[in-house]
Write a protein that holds these residues in place. Structure first.
Motif, PDB file in Angstrom:
ATOM      1  N   TYR C  52       0.795  -1.219   0.000  1.00  0.00           N
ATOM      2  CA  TYR C  52       0.000   0.000   0.000  1.00  0.00           C
ATOM      3  C   TYR C  52       0.827   1.268   0.000  1.00  0.00           C
ATOM      4  O   TYR C  52       0.362   2.299  -0.453  1.00  0.00           O
ATOM      5  CB  TYR C  52      -0.956   0.009   1.192  1.00  0.00           C
ATOM      6  N   THR C  53       2.045   1.254   0.582  1.00  0.00           N
ATOM      7  CA  THR C  53       2.843   2.475   0.592  1.00  0.00           C
ATOM      8  C   THR C  53       4.011   2.395  -0.379  1.00  0.00           C
ATOM      9  O   THR C  53       4.693   3.375  -0.610  1.00  0.00           O
ATOM     10  CB  THR C  53       3.378   2.742   2.019  1.00  0.00           C
ATOM     11  N   GLY C  54       4.248   1.194  -0.920  1.00  0.00           N
ATOM     12  CA  GLY C  54       5.355   1.042  -1.853  1.00  0.00           C
ATOM     13  C   GLY C  54       6.711   1.034  -1.182  1.00  0.00           C
ATOM     14  O   GLY C  54       7.729   1.295  -1.825  1.00  0.00           O
ATOM     15  N   LEU C  55       6.764   0.741   0.123  1.00  0.00           N
ATOM     16  CA  LEU C  55       8.044   0.687   0.827  1.00  0.00           C
ATOM     17  C   LEU C  55       8.408  -0.771   1.073  1.00  0.00           C
ATOM     18  O   LEU C  55       7.761  -1.449   1.847  1.00  0.00           O
ATOM     19  CB  LEU C  55       7.945   1.381   2.186  1.00  0.00           C
ATOM     20  N   VAL C  56       9.460  -1.244   0.397  1.00  0.00           N
ATOM     21  CA  VAL C  56       9.841  -2.647   0.577  1.00  0.00           C
ATOM     22  C   VAL C  56      10.859  -2.740   1.709  1.00  0.00           C
ATOM     23  O   VAL C  56      11.973  -2.256   1.598  1.00  0.00           O
ATOM     24  CB  VAL C  56      10.459  -3.211  -0.707  1.00  0.00           C
ATOM     25  N   ILE C 193       1.078   7.923  -2.228  1.00  0.00           N
ATOM     26  CA  ILE C 193       2.541   7.994  -2.144  1.00  0.00           C
ATOM     27  C   ILE C 193       3.162   6.855  -2.925  1.00  0.00           C
ATOM     28  O   ILE C 193       4.163   7.016  -3.617  1.00  0.00           O
ATOM     29  CB  ILE C 193       2.991   7.960  -0.672  1.00  0.00           C
ATOM     30  N   ARG C 194       2.553   5.682  -2.834  1.00  0.00           N
ATOM     31  CA  ARG C 194       3.077   4.538  -3.577  1.00  0.00           C
ATOM     32  C   ARG C 194       3.053   4.799  -5.068  1.00  0.00           C
ATOM     33  O   ARG C 194       3.973   4.492  -5.801  1.00  0.00           O
ATOM     34  CB  ARG C 194       2.272   3.280  -3.249  1.00  0.00           C
ATOM     35  N   ASP C 195       1.929   5.374  -5.523  1.00  0.00           N
ATOM     36  CA  ASP C 195       1.769   5.552  -6.963  1.00  0.00           C
ATOM     37  C   ASP C 195       2.620   6.684  -7.509  1.00  0.00           C
ATOM     38  O   ASP C 195       3.153   6.604  -8.605  1.00  0.00           O
ATOM     39  CB  ASP C 195       0.294   5.796  -7.299  1.00  0.00           C
ATOM     40  N   ASN C 196       2.725   7.770  -6.742  1.00  0.00           N
ATOM     41  CA  ASN C 196       3.486   8.908  -7.273  1.00  0.00           C
ATOM     42  C   ASN C 196       3.800   9.870  -6.141  1.00  0.00           C
ATOM     43  O   ASN C 196       3.025  10.787  -5.854  1.00  0.00           O
ATOM     44  CB  ASN C 196       2.675   9.613  -8.362  1.00  0.00           C
ATOM     45  N   GLU C 197       4.938   9.661  -5.498  1.00  0.00           N
ATOM     46  CA  GLU C 197       5.246  10.485  -4.319  1.00  0.00           C
ATOM     47  C   GLU C 197       5.442  11.967  -4.662  1.00  0.00           C
ATOM     48  O   GLU C 197       4.924  12.827  -3.954  1.00  0.00           O
ATOM     49  CB  GLU C 197       6.454   9.928  -3.573  1.00  0.00           C
ATOM     50  N   GLY C 204       0.840  19.063  -1.594  1.00  0.00           N
ATOM     51  CA  GLY C 204       0.897  19.657  -0.264  1.00  0.00           C
ATOM     52  C   GLY C 204       0.962  18.674   0.884  1.00  0.00           C
ATOM     53  O   GLY C 204       0.956  19.065   2.041  1.00  0.00           O
ATOM     54  N   PHE C 205       1.051  17.375   0.597  1.00  0.00           N
ATOM     55  CA  PHE C 205       1.119  16.404   1.684  1.00  0.00           C
ATOM     56  C   PHE C 205       2.554  16.274   2.214  1.00  0.00           C
ATOM     57  O   PHE C 205       3.489  16.208   1.430  1.00  0.00           O
ATOM     58  CB  PHE C 205       0.657  15.028   1.212  1.00  0.00           C
ATOM     59  N   ALA C 206       2.691  16.257   3.541  1.00  0.00           N
ATOM     60  CA  ALA C 206       4.019  16.024   4.137  1.00  0.00           C
ATOM     61  C   ALA C 206       4.272  14.528   4.100  1.00  0.00           C
ATOM     62  O   ALA C 206       4.066  13.806   5.074  1.00  0.00           O
ATOM     63  CB  ALA C 206       4.035  16.525   5.571  1.00  0.00           C
ATOM     64  N   THR C 207       4.732  14.058   2.930  1.00  0.00           N
ATOM     65  CA  THR C 207       4.805  12.605   2.705  1.00  0.00           C
ATOM     66  C   THR C 207       5.680  11.884   3.725  1.00  0.00           C
ATOM     67  O   THR C 207       5.389  10.754   4.096  1.00  0.00           O
ATOM     68  CB  THR C 207       5.330  12.292   1.288  1.00  0.00           C
ATOM     69  N   PHE C 208       6.768  12.528   4.161  1.00  0.00           N
ATOM     70  CA  PHE C 208       7.650  11.867   5.120  1.00  0.00           C
ATOM     71  C   PHE C 208       6.883  11.468   6.370  1.00  0.00           C
ATOM     72  O   PHE C 208       7.028  10.362   6.883  1.00  0.00           O
ATOM     73  CB  PHE C 208       8.819  12.780   5.482  1.00  0.00           C
ATOM     74  N   ARG C 209       6.021  12.377   6.861  1.00  0.00           N
ATOM     75  CA  ARG C 209       5.283  12.069   8.082  1.00  0.00           C
ATOM     76  C   ARG C 209       4.295  10.929   7.886  1.00  0.00           C
ATOM     77  O   ARG C 209       4.112  10.099   8.766  1.00  0.00           O
ATOM     78  CB  ARG C 209       4.533  13.311   8.556  1.00  0.00           C
ATOM     79  N   TYR C 210       3.658  10.925   6.715  1.00  0.00           N
ATOM     80  CA  TYR C 210       2.710   9.844   6.448  1.00  0.00           C
ATOM     81  C   TYR C 210       3.430   8.507   6.374  1.00  0.00           C
ATOM     82  O   TYR C 210       2.980   7.501   6.924  1.00  0.00           O
ATOM     83  CB  TYR C 210       1.970  10.110   5.128  1.00  0.00           C
TER      84      TYR C 210
END
Lengths: 402, 288, 319
Positions: C52-56, C193-197, C204-210
């Motif tokens: 779901y987040t694309g983080l392996v 974020i997974r699809d296109n960070e 405007g999303f603080a992606t690091f925090r999510y």
């Protein structure tokens, strides 16, 4: 495209659900016939390593156990014996699962094994609860006949402390005062080194440094360099199986045989002399067995083992053979009725086992009380040169039965 | 630690590092150039070791077994790429992870079927089967020095291949822009097959060289796999030079860690990797 | 959507089947089923990151193992209560995830994979080599925790059946929790974020925090699985922290199908059931299992879950 997929999906799902259900039923059902048949035979389960550095040890124990049963025409106290083998892989992480497999799935009457001390502790934790008769045919973890001792748990082998302890005094008697130790860093290695150190320091020796290597790694190069720079009067090690082969060969290749004498508990040279070749010549070790013991039982055992399996037995085979003898004694006393656990256990407790290593009895904690011999490797054989300690019993710390 | 011992430990570290380089170079080629995550790389190392064991027994001579083993390993690489790997180029990296994980299981079991589960030793090959005294207490097995020499020669050979030949040029181009290379008329499929075969052969060669010194046993691939990945990540993916530097660094860290910091010896390698990555996120010589 | 509804019905049926299993199943199979459910929790928690987040992450077992060891250490003094040891263990795992995540989430792609691996391996070696954790042989749980409340003890965790039902309830709870989270705006951001960070950042999303929040949640749930493992097995071993464990979980996620919640659970079940089944057929069961895995990769592009209907999270490969 997607419409077709949706239309097909339900029936595919239904099929898969039914297939999965059927498969599960089939798998559980397949065990049923075996359940019925096994009541007639006594089921012995081996939890031993058949892979990796301790493979030869597992094979030796299995072969020797089966040999004893074979000598008695396949029966003990009139009951036929059947065998089940589970590869412990000398891996403590899988030990509980493997033991469960033997106890709950295969439903064995007796468990024999293992080699690795970590596996043994996990195994015994399970069998203490289940009450399965447990014959530890090698693993020397002190806890098995210590804090975890139990009526249904016996050992036909040793505690890690036992064979190493006498070497401490052997070295100090020769005037050696400074030693370095080297072993695999796990329960067995730590207890073995502990036994040696206890006796060595008690008689005036000093340990210069304790060197450790994780089990089952066998890259010794940097540690051998370290030993050479420390220049101790002797080195005491604990290794067995494939690791023992590698250490002895690497030690010789580093020229250390000439400069720093090597000693160890007998596992360093038992069962591996052939693989070690000339590099092992003259190595002195202490163990509760020696190939050249001139006892009628040993001579007979060595001949028949060699005839059956094409090679001479080692200490592991002796322990496997004696485990079978212990089972035989117990079964004889109850005329084959495995349900009569109490008298079966009492019989083994009182028994004097006629072992190829010499006669031994069991301590209150169910560990052998035995002589520890000093041996020298000569011409591919471990020749007994003396008795390092007579009738040595393990202190059995923490055992409530002792 | 006196100076002589220090030098010998450096020698130990360099020797271990050079062998690591040999293993890792294959991995960095496969990953850096083809973009394929190959978890089975440790298995190829094991295949090499068992090939050495088998072929030396069958041919009677270790030095004959080497080229035979390399050839067989290259063939294995070609077969694997053609049968399995090439289907995965367009798919997510994770499917490569899964497929090569399956390969690990298959190779372990094939090894068990073919050679059993015991530990095997291989005699040190002549004329390197002796040790030379370095100090009054310690001698050094000459074979280990020979391995280091061969690895160095190989490192040089690879450098020449990658930077001075047409094939090397195509490999470098293919790692940067696969489609462009194809548009230029180069058969990228064949190129990838060759690179994969080269990677497998390098890993197997490392296994063959190491076998007399390290012995041959089940699961030997697992131990080198993770270290190889650490090496190529520290060095930078796709960089042979990086793999060499990183391997030497890791070799020294491992040896000195064992002797100077035995409590944390296992961790030293990973501490080094974490430190390098936090400083240079792309590795020492990685291309962005 | 019909596919979703039928999938839900199928899952409900499976839960009912599991609830009724103890009536027919033998002790060994029930204990094995408990382990499968624990691995399902572990795999689902990893899927939150991977699918779901694309983080392996190749270091997920670190949080699993830490929580397990936390229970063993807390139980050293004697029997402890589940009511505080479980939250404590999960908090420990979550804090570790917070610390590690703050460092590693700065990297991406294969470097992220390797750095998560590095931290997990460091923890593995630390636990294996230091003096407090029992070394390579592992450490035993002295007594299984108590579940009593104000003197009322309906559940005895010494009893394997009670553990089975506790695990079943927790597995369903985790599934429902994750479904809730992923359906929420927070979950949508993760998928984005997974699809296109970069696009999410530009929105405007603080992606690091999510990402960090997701990492911590996944770590806490992995800790739950680790706690249950220590509870079930009665011991913890450094291997539970190692890359093999993490790799196994990753394989379960990929095998089952990323981007679906039921997929990884299915992957866990498939891998463990097949391992048991194949090992009763032959000594060389790894050969069969390896061939099975390879076949799934080649012929079932969406993983096993794709057999049961369409994925919720989007396409299969990310190129």
């Amino acid at each position: 495209m997607s419409d077709i997929k949706t239309k097909l999906a339900p029936s595919r799902r239904k099929f898969l659900k039914t297939a999965a259900g059927a498969a599960t039923l089939a798998a559980t059902a397949l065990h049923a016939p075996f359940v019925i048949a096994q009541r007639a035979k006594v089921k012995v389960g081996f939890l031993l390593p058949y892979t990796g550095t301790y493979t030869q040890l597992g094979i030796a124990i299995t072969n020797a156990f089966k040999l004893y049963v074979q000598e008695n025409a396949g029966k003990l106290a009139g009951r036929e014996i059947e065998f089940v083998q589970v590869d412990s892989e000398a891996n403590p992480a899988k030990a509980a699962d493997n033991t469960n497999r033997l106890v709950n799935l295969e439903k064995v009457d007796v468990i024999v094994g293992p080699v690795h001390s970590g596996v043994a502790v996990s195994m015994v934790r399970v069998t203490r609860e289940s009450g399965t008769l447990t014959l530890v045919a090698n693993a020397g973890a002190g806890a098995v006949t210590g804090a975890l001792c139990a009526p249904n748990v016996f050992r036909s082998s040793f505690t890690n402390w036992q064979p190493s302890y006498p070497m401490g005094k052997v070295l100090t008697d020769r005037g050696i005062k400074k030693a370095v130790t080297l072993a695999w860093k796990y329960g067995a290695g730590e207890e073995a080194i502990g036994g040696f150190t206890e006796n060595f320091t008690q008689h005036g020796g000093a340990i210069v440094k304790d060197l450790w290597i994780p089990f089952p790694k066998v890259e010794f190069q940097s540690l051998l360099t370290e030993i050479a720079s420390l220049k101790p009067e002797a080195v005491f090690v604990f290794f067995a199986g494939g690791g023992a082969v590698k250490l002895v060969k690497d030690y010789a290749a580093a020229g250390l045989r000439r400069s720093v004498p090597l000693f160890g508990s007998g596992f360093l040279t038992d069962g591996v002399l052939q693989a070690q070749g000339a590099d092992a010549e003259g190595l002195e070790t202490t163990l509760h067995y020696g190939d050249s013991l001139i006892l009628p039982k040993n001579l007979a055992f060595r001949e028949i083992y060699n005839k059956t399996y094409g090679r001479y037995p080692d200490v592991y085979a002796v322990q496997g053979y004696d485990a079978a003898q212990m089972l035989g004694v117990g079964l004889d006393a109850v005329r084959g009725d495995m349900k009569a656990m109490k008298p079966l256990i009492a019989a083994i407790e009182k028994a004097e086992i006629d072992s190829p290593r010499g006669k031994f009895t069991l301590s209150k904690a169910h560990n052998p009380v035995q002589d520890i011999y000093l041996r020298k490797a000569e011409g591919g054989e471990n020749k007994v040169t003396g008795v390092a300690h007579k009738a040595l019993a393990d202190p059995a710390k923490g055992c409530k039965m002792a | 630690m006196d100076f002589a011992t220090f030098l010998i430990q450096v020698l130990n570290g360099v020797q271990y590092g050079l062998l690591l380089f040999l293993i890792a170079s294959g991995l960095t080629l496969i990953f850096g150039i083809m973009g394929v995550i190959n978890l089975a790389h440790g298995s190829f190392y094991m295949v090499g070791a068992y090939l050495a064991f088998w072929l030396t027994g069958a041919l009677g001579n270790f030095w004959l077994a080497l080229p035979a083993g390399i050839a067989l390993a290259a063939l294995l690489g070609i077969a694997l790429e053609w049968l399995l790997i090439r289907h995965l180029y367009r798919r997510d990296h994770l499917y490569q992870v899964l497929l090569t994980y399956g390969l690990i299981l298959v190779f372990e079991e094939l090894r068990s079927l073919a050679f059993g589960d015991d530990v095997h030793g291989l005699a040190l090959p002549a004329p390197f089967g002796f040790s030379i005294p370095l100090t009054d207490t310690l001698s050094y097995p000459v074979y280990r020095l020979a391995i280091s020499g061969i690895c160095l020669a190989l490192a040089l050979g690879m450098y020449l291949l990658i930077s001075r030949t047409r094939l090397g040029m195509m490999i470098r181009a293919g790692s940067v822009n696969r489609d462009m290379v194809q548009a230029l008329g180069i058969n990228i499929g064949l190129l990838y097959r060759l690179v994969f075969a080269l990677g497998v052969a390098l890993a197997a060669f490392a296994g063959m060289l190491a076998a007399p010194a390290a012995s041959v046993f089940p699961g030997m691939g697992n131990q080198v796999l993770i270290i190889s990945f650490v090496v190529i990540v520290i060095g930078g993916l796709g960089s042979i030079r990086g793999a060499l530097v990183a391997a030497l660094l890791i070799g020294l860290a491992d040896v000195f860690g064992q002797v100077v910091f035995p409590q944390i010896s296992g961790m030293t390698v990973y501490l080094v990797m974490a430190a390098v990555l936090l400083w240079r996120p792309r590795g020492l010589f990685g291309v962005a | 959507m019909p596919a979703q509804a039928t999938l839900r019905a199928l899952l409900a049926a499976m839960v009912i089947a599991l609830a009724l299993f103890p009536l027919v199943g033998e002790k060994f199979y029930l204990q094995y089923a408990t382990k499968i459910m624990i691995m399902a929790i572990f795999a689902m928690s990893l899927d939150l990151l991977v699918g779901y987040t694309g983080l392996v992450s190749l270091g997920h077992a670190m949080f699993y193992g830490l929580a397990g060891y936390a229970l063993v250490l807390m139980g050293e003094a004697g029997q402890a209560s589940l009511w505080w040891t479980l939250p404590a263990a999960m908090t420990a795992a979550a804090l570790a995830a917070l610390a590690v995540g703050a460092l590693v989430l700065r990297t991406s792609g294969v470097y992220f994979i390797m750095v998560t691996l590095a931290f997990a391996q460091m923890t593995y070696f630390f636990v294996r080599d230091s003096l407090y954790f029992g070394g390579s042989d592992g450490k035993y749980l002295n007594a299984k925790p108590a579940m009593g409340l104000f003197g009322w003890h309906p559940i005895e965790l010494e009893n394997y059946l009670h553990r089975y039902y506790l695990t079943l309830v927790l597995t369903v709870a985790v599934y429902l929790l994750l479904r809730r989270v992923l359906g929420s705006p927070f979950g949508r951001v993760l998928v984005g974020i997974r699809d296109n960070e970069p696009r999410m950042r530009s929105l405007g999303f603080a992606t690091f925090r999510y990402k960090l929040a997701g990492f911590v949640l996944a770590g806490a749930l992995a800790g739950l699985a680790g706690y249950l493992t220590a509870l079930q097995d009665g011991l913890m071993n450094p291997e539970q922290l190692g890359w093999h464990r993490s790799g196994e979980a990753l394989v379960m996620v990929i095998l089952g199908g990323m981007g679906t919640l039921a997929g990884p659970a299915l992957g866990a079940a498939a891998l463990m059931v097949l391992e048991l089944l194949f090992s009763t057929w032959t000594k060389y069961w790894q050969l069969l299992l390896g061939a099975f895995v390879i076949a799934v990769v080649l012929f079932l592009p969406g993983g096993l879950g794709s057999l049961f209907g369409r994925r919720q999270g989007g396409g299969d490969g990310h190129g």
